[in-house]
Design an enzyme around this catalytic site. Structure first.
Site, PDB file in Angstrom:
ATOM      1  N   HIS A  37       0.838  -1.189   0.000  1.00 38.73           N
ATOM      2  CA  HIS A  37       0.000   0.000   0.000  1.00 38.73           C
ATOM      3  C   HIS A  37       0.879   1.247   0.000  1.00 38.73           C
ATOM      4  O   HIS A  37       2.016   1.215   0.492  1.00 38.73           O
ATOM      5  CB  HIS A  37      -0.921   0.013   1.231  1.00 38.73           C
ATOM      6  CG  HIS A  37      -1.996   1.052   1.182  1.00 38.73           C
ATOM      7  ND1 HIS A  37      -1.839   2.308   1.705  1.00 38.73           N
ATOM      8  CD2 HIS A  37      -3.246   1.009   0.647  1.00 38.73           C
ATOM      9  CE1 HIS A  37      -2.942   3.005   1.503  1.00 38.73           C
ATOM     10  NE2 HIS A  37      -3.810   2.241   0.862  1.00 38.73           N
ATOM     11  N   ASP A  80      -7.866  -4.826  -0.534  1.00 36.06           N
ATOM     12  CA  ASP A  80      -8.326  -5.441  -1.778  1.00 36.06           C
ATOM     13  C   ASP A  80      -8.116  -6.946  -1.806  1.00 36.06           C
ATOM     14  O   ASP A  80      -8.783  -7.653  -2.560  1.00 36.06           O
ATOM     15  CB  ASP A  80      -7.621  -4.794  -2.974  1.00 36.06           C
ATOM     16  CG  ASP A  80      -8.013  -3.342  -3.159  1.00 36.06           C
ATOM     17  OD1 ASP A  80      -9.222  -3.071  -3.143  1.00 36.06           O
ATOM     18  OD2 ASP A  80      -7.122  -2.493  -3.291  1.00 36.06           O
TER      19      ASP A  80
END
Length: 461
Positions: free
Chosen positions: A329, A388
């Protein structure tokens, strides 16, 4: 499409467009341009202030990023505390979350009841809208349908350009309430017209909440379990906001700063989220997992799975981009709190659906990816699973079609977009206008009869 667009002449135009719009990477360094609005140490360039949400994934010591456990705050409240607060009472949290983001404080029960009634009253679409805008003009892409629908709602508003906070708040609540209806009907129109499935148009129900309405309107039989509703509600809560620096929230700030209407600003945010680098990442996770299932003989064998993940990293398998989708991320380092929350709920739902073995595959991907990156980059390298990795799996367990993955993200994130828009209008009326350095050299104008066609040569970009 016209044959002219398939001709050699059009190919030459494409080459010209690429060649004359290419800026060498070294010029960005020469002019100290912060590409992607990122500093050299990976932190974001400071461009504004916000009280809506904040993301903490590292600390800075002498301009060096120090990894820490991830935290996400909504109006100063830790997301994990917020989720624990409503889940321990077996309540839904999304409507309370929207209230918090829009108004900056937690509602008392009476305030929450009134707000839920406002949402219920606004869930229906304007007269004729479903038939004329959605059913008669179906789209294969539900994000495209959502974006167009938002722009058309401008024409159904008696005061579309009034940017007083009262009017913008009214518009925001109506859009937040209508997004579930639009994406549900948009999917039904797509499934009917392009997939030749039966058409089901179920009116939104009062008193059941956002998550339940989505399940009610997208399913032919309207049925769902308590765990399914809880899981979708949690997914909406954890996707509702992610600070002012994410691409779609920043787009909302930029467009709102021009003084334009709510529908234009929210449409721009939808366009941003539609991009695969922003809102479509969970679809890439699903595609990757499907590819793994097709190519790993025994997905329960961790050694086989690890070998294939290594091939993906080495750009020898899947899309050959070298990425394990769902890992890493831009801000979070040690952990993504959203992934932690959703992972726990995903396991509960997987057990209910007798799909615990499927959950184990995602868990193994997470654990083996951490091992591989450690072996590749050293033990000090820090990476974590992001939201995700598990969100697409959750939607699959909920029997939600992939076409709705990103629209569901938008249905949650519009709460944050509207909060950021209101904050921009209240706090900072200055139009956002950053600077660009022009790197072209001066050229003389050449009369048309003196111009010569040069051979078109494609350059490596």
């Amino acid at each position: 499409m016209s044959n002219l667009f398939n001709s050699t002449n059009f190919y030459d135009l494409t080459v010209l467009a690429e060649r004359n719009n290419f800026i060498p990477p070294e010029l960005y360094q020469k002019h100290n341009v912060k590409r992607g609005l990122r500093n050299e140490n990976g932190t974001g360039v400071l461009v504004g202030l916000t009280n809506v949400g904040s993301v903490k994934g590292y600390s800075l010591e002498e301009n060096t990023k120090i990894p820490v456990e991830g935290k996400l705050f909504y109006r100063g409240i830790d997301l994990e505390d917020f989720v624990a607060g409503f889940q321990c009472q077996n309540r839904r949290g999304f409507e309370e979350c929207v209230y918090l983001l829009l108004f900056g404080e937690l509602p008392a029960q009476e305030q929450l009841n009134t707000f839920q009634q406002l949402l219920d009253e606004a869930r229906q679409l304007p007269a004729g809208f479903t038939e004329n805008m959605i059913l008669k003009i179906p789209s294969k892409d539900i994000m495209n349908k959502l974006q167009r629908s938002v722009l058309v709602l401008y024409s159904h508003d008696e005061s579309p350009d009034d940017i007083s906070i009262s009017n913008v708040l009214r518009q925001s609540i109506e859009l937040i309430a209508r997004f579930p209806t639009i994406i549900s009907y948009g999917y039904q129109a797509k499934a009917h017209n392009f997939d030749k499935k039966s058409l089901f148009i179920h009116p939104p129900q009062k008193g059941i909440g956002t998550a339940e309405n989505i399940l009610f309107m997208t399913r032919a039989d309207n049925r769902y379990t308590e765990t399914e509703a809880e899981t979708l509600d949690l997914s909406l809560v954890i996707h509702a906001e992610h600070g002012g620096g994410n691409n779609s929230a920043f787009a909302t700030h930029v467009v709102s700063s021009s003084g334009t209407d709510t529908y234009s600003a929210i449409s721009a945010a939808i366009g941003s989220l539609k991009g695969p680098k922003h809102g479509g990442a969970n679809i890439k996770v699903r595609e990757m997992v499907m590819n793994i299932k097709e190519n790993v003989a025994d997905i329960g064998d961790r050694s086989q799975l690890k070998d294939y993940l290594w091939k993906i990293i080495k750009k020898e398998a899947f899309d050959r981009e070298g990425l394990i989708y769902g890992m890493g991320h831009a801000v979070y380092t040690k952990s993504d709190p959203r992934a932690i929350l959703l992972k726990k709920k995903a396991f509960e739902l997987a057990v209910e659906k007798d799909k615990a073995h499927e959950f184990q595959l995602y868990k193994d991907i997470e654990e083996l990816s951490l091992e591989l990156f450690g072996e590749l980059k050293g033990e000090d390298f820090v990476i974590c699973a992001n939201v995700d990795l598990y969100s697409g799996f959750v939607y699959e367990l909920l029997n939600i079609p992939p076409e709705l993955y990103t629209p569901l993200f938008a249905t949650a994130r519009i709460a944050g977009w509207c909060a950021h828009r209101i904050e921009q209008l209240v706090s900072d009326q200055k139009i956002i206008r950053p600077a660009y350095v022009n790197t072209s050299l001066p050229k003389a104008y050449v009369p048309i009869h003196q111009r010569v066609s040069n051979p078109v040569q494609k350059i490596a970009i």
